[in-house]
Design a protein around this motif. Structure first.
Motif, mmCIF file in Angstrom:
data_model
loop_
_atom_site.group_PDB
_atom_site.id
_atom_site.type_symbol
_atom_site.label_atom_id
_atom_site.label_comp_id
_atom_site.label_asym_id
_atom_site.label_seq_id
_atom_site.Cartn_x
_atom_site.Cartn_y
_atom_site.Cartn_z
ATOM 1 N N THR A 1 18.236 77.461 25.954
ATOM 2 C CA THR A 1 19.074 77.690 24.779
ATOM 3 C C THR A 1 18.641 78.970 24.089
ATOM 4 O O THR A 1 17.569 79.534 24.367
ATOM 5 C CB THR A 1 18.982 76.526 23.785
ATOM 6 N N SER A 2 19.485 79.427 23.192
ATOM 7 C CA SER A 2 19.136 80.569 22.358
ATOM 8 C C SER A 2 18.210 80.100 21.241
ATOM 9 O O SER A 2 17.934 78.902 21.092
ATOM 10 C CB SER A 2 20.407 81.193 21.779
ATOM 11 N N ASP A 3 17.757 81.043 20.444
ATOM 12 C CA ASP A 3 16.881 80.661 19.323
ATOM 13 C C ASP A 3 17.644 79.852 18.284
ATOM 14 O O ASP A 3 17.039 79.164 17.450
ATOM 15 C CB ASP A 3 16.270 81.908 18.697
ATOM 16 N N THR A 4 18.987 79.903 18.350
ATOM 17 C CA THR A 4 19.807 79.115 17.421
ATOM 18 C C THR A 4 20.267 77.786 18.015
ATOM 19 O O THR A 4 21.033 77.063 17.389
ATOM 20 C CB THR A 4 21.031 79.938 16.992
ATOM 21 N N GLY A 5 19.854 77.488 19.258
ATOM 22 C CA GLY A 5 20.180 76.198 19.861
ATOM 23 C C GLY A 5 21.455 76.182 20.688
ATOM 24 O O GLY A 5 21.847 75.111 21.192
ATOM 25 N N ARG A 6 22.089 77.305 20.891
ATOM 26 C CA ARG A 6 23.298 77.328 21.715
ATOM 27 C C ARG A 6 22.910 77.410 23.197
ATOM 28 O O ARG A 6 21.912 78.027 23.562
ATOM 29 C CB ARG A 6 24.187 78.506 21.334
#
Length: 404
Positions: A198-203
């Motif tokens: 995931t990305s650092d934002t959770g996506r």
């Protein structure tokens, strides 16, 4: 026609030397064989340098780099160009260039097998300066990659400036997967996906479709030629493939059929592959022997026959042909018997004043297996060729028997 004239005509007909004819045949055979081979294997020789986003492309958005890297590190990559090759336990990496590509049949055949689908991201145009390169003109509409698995697996695609912040991977994944994010980063969200990276934002960047062994890589820049130009990205790309690969798989397969570079099974190619190769070789050997026999003389040269035979031979041949065409062979039995009688008169001393019947009775007194008068009667009564031939043979045998 004289023998001199025949010899002159034969020499005049020799327009080409035998070596010239042999050379022409060899060149023709080699050219024909080459055209057959090129026709059979032309699809395999296609380079794929069409600036597409597939495993044969060396463009920035292509994946030839990861294929070469996997080969150099012993991961046994191969290119799939026919649908039956989907049926393998190895990891299959598919890189459709648009979400509108129908992947239903592909996923049905890959059910419960490790499969990685890389979503498209970029719009490109061919570079006019370098063959096989592209110029990136922008990003695809987010609805394009989002439609890849619709409607069974709905996804929402988002993009944003990532700032090259590091990605986050699940705890059992290799640490190298926590690599700097591409710019811009493409990610997905869907309740049907299990996040793995995931990305650092959770996506979601890498996910597993729930209940399957199908994996979705949202951002192609983690695998394509542009993305793996850095060492950490190249290491992460190889570890990503190993992470999603099936247990015990012997290699990685990169599919290009979904990119329009597939090929059907060629009947012509079957002739050059086992088990049909043996039959092809046997035919080739037979043709070579036929050509050798045509070019090389076996045995002594036979003199050319005259168009018109000499005197008595021509007369006999013509008479026999006329009798045969008229169907009168059977009527020759009585005449052959008369010929044998006249010869027997001189051989066995038959009195000169005897009539034919009296001569036959005289010859009957000679000891033997058969009587002469009976053989004469059989020859005279013959109506067909076979009957006449049998009677003539019997008369000849009688004559040979009495003269021994």
């Amino acid at each position: 026609m004289s023998e001199v004239a025949i010899g002159r005509r034969a020499r005049a007909d020799s327009v080409f030397a035998p070596m010239t004819v042999a050379l022409l045949l060899v060149v023709g055979v080699l050219g024909f064989a080459g055209s057959l081979l090129l026709g059979a294997y032309a699809p395999d020789l296609t380079s794929g340098r069409n600036a597409g986003a597939h495993a044969l492309s060396n463009a920035a958005t292509g994946y030839a780099g990861i294929v070469d890297l996997a080969r150099a590190t012993g991961r046994n990559p191969r290119i799939i160009r026919a649908e039956p090759a989907w049926n393998t336990e190895d990891l299959v990496v598919a890189t459709p260039e648009h979400g509108t590509v129908d992947v239903g049949k592909f996923l049905d055949m890959r059910r419960n097998r490790a499969t990685l689908i890389v979503l498209p991201k970029w719009t490109t145009s061919a570079d006019p300066a370098v063959d096989g390169w592209v110029d990136i003109t922008g990003l695809l509409p987010t609805g394009d990659p989002a439609a890849m698995l619709a409607p069974q697996t709905p996804m929402a695609v988002t993009r944003w400036r990532s700032g090259a912040r590091r990605l986050r991977a699940v705890s059992w994944a290799p640490r190298s997967l926590a690599v700097a994010a591409p710019r811009p980063l493409q990610a997905v969200t869907s309740p049907s996906l299990t996040p793995l990276i995931t990305s650092d934002t959770g996506r979601i960047v890498l996910a597993q479709v729930n209940g399957t062994n199908t994996y979705i890589l949202a951002d192609p820049d983690l695998l394509n030629n542009h993305g793996i130009r850095r060492l950490d990205r190249a290491r992460a790309a190889l570890d990503l493939l190993d992470f999603v690969n099936a247990t015990g798989a012997s290699g990685i397969a990169f599919d290009v059929t979904l990119n329009g570079l597939g090929r059907g099974r060629s009947p012509l190619k079957l002739a050059f592959e086992p088990p049909f190769l043996a039959m092809t070789l046997a035919i080739v050997v037979a043709l070579v022997l036929v050509g050798w026999q045509a070019l090389v003389r076996f045995g002594a040269a036979q003199p050319q026959a005259r168009s018109i035979a000499f005197g008595k031979t021509a007369l006999i041949d013509n008479s026999a042909m006329i009798v045969r065409k008229a169907g009168r062979e059977g009527a020759l039995g009585a005449r052959y018997a008369a010929l044998v009688r006249e010869r027997a008169r001189s051989i066995f001393g038959v009195p000169a004043g005897l009539s034919d019947d009296a001569a036959d009775r005289y010859l009957d007194t000679l000891r033997g297996a058969g009587t002469f008068s009976t053989l004469v009667a059989d020859a005279a009564s013959a109506e067909h060729r076979d009957d006449m031939l049998a009677a003539a043979r019997a008369l000849h045998q009688w004559q040979m028997e009495k003269t021994r």
